[in-house]
Design an enzyme around this catalytic site. Structure first.
Site, PDB file in Angstrom:
ATOM      1  N   LYS A 119       0.853  -1.210   0.000  1.00 18.46           N
ATOM      2  CA  LYS A 119       0.000   0.000   0.000  1.00 18.46           C
ATOM      3  C   LYS A 119       0.880   1.248   0.000  1.00 18.46           C
ATOM      4  O   LYS A 119       1.889   1.305   0.704  1.00 18.46           O
ATOM      5  CB  LYS A 119      -0.909  -0.032   1.234  1.00 18.46           C
ATOM      6  N   SER A 154      -9.634   1.785   3.147  1.00 20.49           N
ATOM      7  CA  SER A 154      -8.850   2.567   2.227  1.00 20.49           C
ATOM      8  C   SER A 154      -7.874   1.731   1.392  1.00 20.49           C
ATOM      9  O   SER A 154      -7.403   2.214   0.356  1.00 20.49           O
ATOM     10  CB  SER A 154      -8.044   3.632   2.987  1.00 20.49           C
ATOM     11  N   SER A 165      -9.459  -0.590   7.279  1.00 23.33           N
ATOM     12  CA  SER A 165      -8.974  -0.495   5.897  1.00 23.33           C
ATOM     13  C   SER A 165      -8.318  -1.726   5.313  1.00 23.33           C
ATOM     14  O   SER A 165      -8.053  -1.748   4.113  1.00 23.33           O
ATOM     15  CB  SER A 165      -7.999   0.665   5.778  1.00 23.33           C
TER      16      SER A 165
HETATM   17  N1  GLN Z   1     -12.744   4.231   6.750  1.00 26.72           N
HETATM   18  C1  GLN Z   1     -12.001   4.553   7.928  1.00 26.72           C
HETATM   19  C2  GLN Z   1     -11.537   5.979   7.898  1.00 26.72           C
HETATM   20  O1  GLN Z   1     -11.754   6.617   6.926  1.00 26.72           O
HETATM   21  C3  GLN Z   1     -10.845   3.613   8.107  1.00 26.72           C
HETATM   22  C4  GLN Z   1      -9.659   3.980   7.341  1.00 26.72           C
HETATM   23  C5  GLN Z   1      -8.456   3.134   7.656  1.00 26.72           C
HETATM   24  O2  GLN Z   1      -8.538   2.105   8.319  1.00 26.72           O
HETATM   25  N2  GLN Z   1      -7.312   3.619   7.217  1.00 26.72           N
HETATM   26  O3  GLN Z   1     -10.970   6.477   8.808  1.00 26.72           O
END
Ligand code: GLN
Length: 483
Positions: A80, A155, A179
């Site tokens: 990532k 994400s 994410s």
């Molecule tokens: N959707 C969550 C957020 O926007 C989780 C994102 C993540 O785990 N990086 O914070």
């Protein structure tokens, strides 16, 4: 050219170790597949062909000269784009970091290289990992390989899509609020988030430091366990890294026969009978997964954690607060994009206005507000108290139960553009954020499909260092799916 089966990390690495295929051939296969398919899926921000082939040649040389190789020898893997890779551009899918090349590797990348895995590229994600659909990326959205009109989740959408489309057998994602698990669920693959502090965060560009974890995505529980074992361990360069030896999760998964003697709690608030918003097909699949766990011998009961109702609000206070502080470093002076003109303050303001996308700006403002002197007690401190209560509630439950279960997401992958207002996007995270608030390990494993024939993920949450136990339950579910 010999081909390997990217459906399995274990098979890919075994084929390389046996000499059925060289590391170079496996890497070329991944690069070719990326070239063929990624124009439509958009899972990769950067493809590192030259360095990947050089790494693969070095692994092949080791094999040819009879030197021992690491457990992931010849495995093409995607990372990532929020994790630092020496010599390979790392952008956080943000214009503010476009073109930035880190001078060092994150600990997890060092560990992959030490295990002789091949880093083929950096995957697309929501900007600075803020999002649940991969639509907030400055590099454009990633499309779900199962249905190109739908999001892959976020994400770590690129990381999940790269595995689900067979471009690579494995990827690294990060999980601050879901994410790794949620995109795994949306794309029909396995995502494992470790115990907070179980895997080093050194070299992970911080989003919310007290929540961030580096997790793994693969096609099976056994693959996820092997990948996790390669990364786990204390790191003196990460002050929140936990001491103590890590037990082998792969061994726990392999040794597991049935689930006799395990006590499993089904979280009432998140099983479709508590909080609203769970799609009926998701609830159906979840119930079927619970039946599977019962059939495998576990003792299953419904439990209630009422504080879960307040977790979404607490998460979206605490995480933007930490983000507003962490992202202060992107000021046009030290990294990446720099706007021209004006005095220093004007340059910084223009840099941040041009460099950050709308969602990142929203979170910085939210967090700065929650931390400001007049509102700190009402927002940040209150949310911190909720977090402390949730940690205490989970600890009490884990004195009686080994594993907790709920769906990974209330819904299956939705259509691109379907959730335009931020709140409806945040609501998608309801089932994944509790594990992050308490620092617990959690896994998502696919178990059939729901609406529109899209995959449904089942989530297991464990106590600190309970990765082995959650993987055992996930394995039982995975096996039932294959029956
Ligand atoms: N959707 C969550 C957020 O926007 C989780 C994102 C993540 O785990 N990086 O914070």
């Amino acid at each position: 050219m010999s081909e390997v089966n990217f459906a399995s990390v274990i098979e890919t690495t075994a084929a390389v170790a046996k000499g059925d295929v060289s590391a170079t051939e496996a890497t070329q296969q991944a690069l070719k597949k990326i070239e063929q398919d990624d124009a439509k899926i958009n899972a990769f921000n950067t493809v590192a062909s030259d360095s990947a082939l050089a790494q693969a040649a070095a692994v092949d040389e080791k094999i040819a000269s009879g030197q021992p190789v690491g457990p992931l020898a010849g495995l093409p893997i995607a990372v990532k784009d929020v994790i630092c890779t020496e010599g390979i551009e790392t952008t956080c899918s943000s214009n503010i970091l476009r073109g930035w090349v880190p001078p060092y590797d994150a600990t997890v990348v060092e560990k992959l290289k030490a295990a002789d895995a091949i880093i083929v590229g950096k995957t697309n994600c929501d900007e600075f990992a803020m999002g649940s659909s991969n639509e907030s990326s400055a590099f454009g959205p990633v499309l779900n390989p199962r249905d190109l009109s739908r999001v892959p989740g976020g994400s770590s959408g690129g990381a999940a899509a790269a595995v689900a489309s067979g471009m690579v057998a494995a990827s690294l994602g990060t999980d601050t609020g879901g994410s790794v698990r949620q995109p795994a669920s949306f794309c029909g693959v396995v995502g494992l988030k470790p115990t907070y502090g179980g895997v080093s965060r050194y070299g992970l560009i911080a989003y919310a430091s007290s929540f961030d974890t580096v997790g793994v995505i693969g096609n099976s529980v056994a693959d996820a366990a092997l990948l996790h074992d390669t990364l786990a361990g204390q790191d003196v360069r990460d002050s929140t890294s936990l001491p103590g030896a890590r037990e082998s999760v792969s061994d726990a998964v392999e040794a597991s026969q049935d689930l006799k003697g395990l006590k499993v709690g089904v979280i009432k608030e998140l099983n479709g009978s508590g909080l609203a918003g769970f799609e009926p097909e998701v609830v159906d699949r979840f119930r079927a997964s619970v039946d599977t766990v019962v059939a495998a011998g576990a003792d299953v009961e419904e439990i209630s954690i009422p504080a879960i109702e307040a977790t979404l609000g607490a998460y979206y206070m605490l995480v933007p607060s930490e983000a507003s502080s962490n992202l202060a470093r992107f000021d046009g002076v030290r990294y990446g994009h720099r706007a021209s003109g004006g005095n220093t303050a004007e340059m910084m303001r223009a840099t941040r206005t041009e460099g950050f996308g709308a969602e990142v700006q929203r979170r910085i403002m939210l967090g700065t507000y929650a931390l400001s002197a007049g509102y700190y007690d009402a927002y940040y401190a209150k949310a911190s108290r909720l977090r402390a209560k949730l940690i205490a509630d989970f600890a009490a439950i884990y004195s009686e139960y080994d594993v907790l279960m709920c769906p990974t997401s209330p819904c299956v992958a939705f259509e691109l553009g379907a959730k335009e207002d931020p709140l409806s996007m945040y609501l998608v995270d309801i089932a994944t954020i509790p594990a992050n608030l308490v620092g617990a390990p959690a896994i998502s494993v696919p178990f059939g499909t729901g609406a529109a024939d899209m995959p449904v993920g089942i989530q297991m949450i464990g106590p600190k260092f309970g990765e082995g136990t959650i993987c055992r339950v996930a394995k039982a579910i995975e096996e039932a799916k294959n029956d």
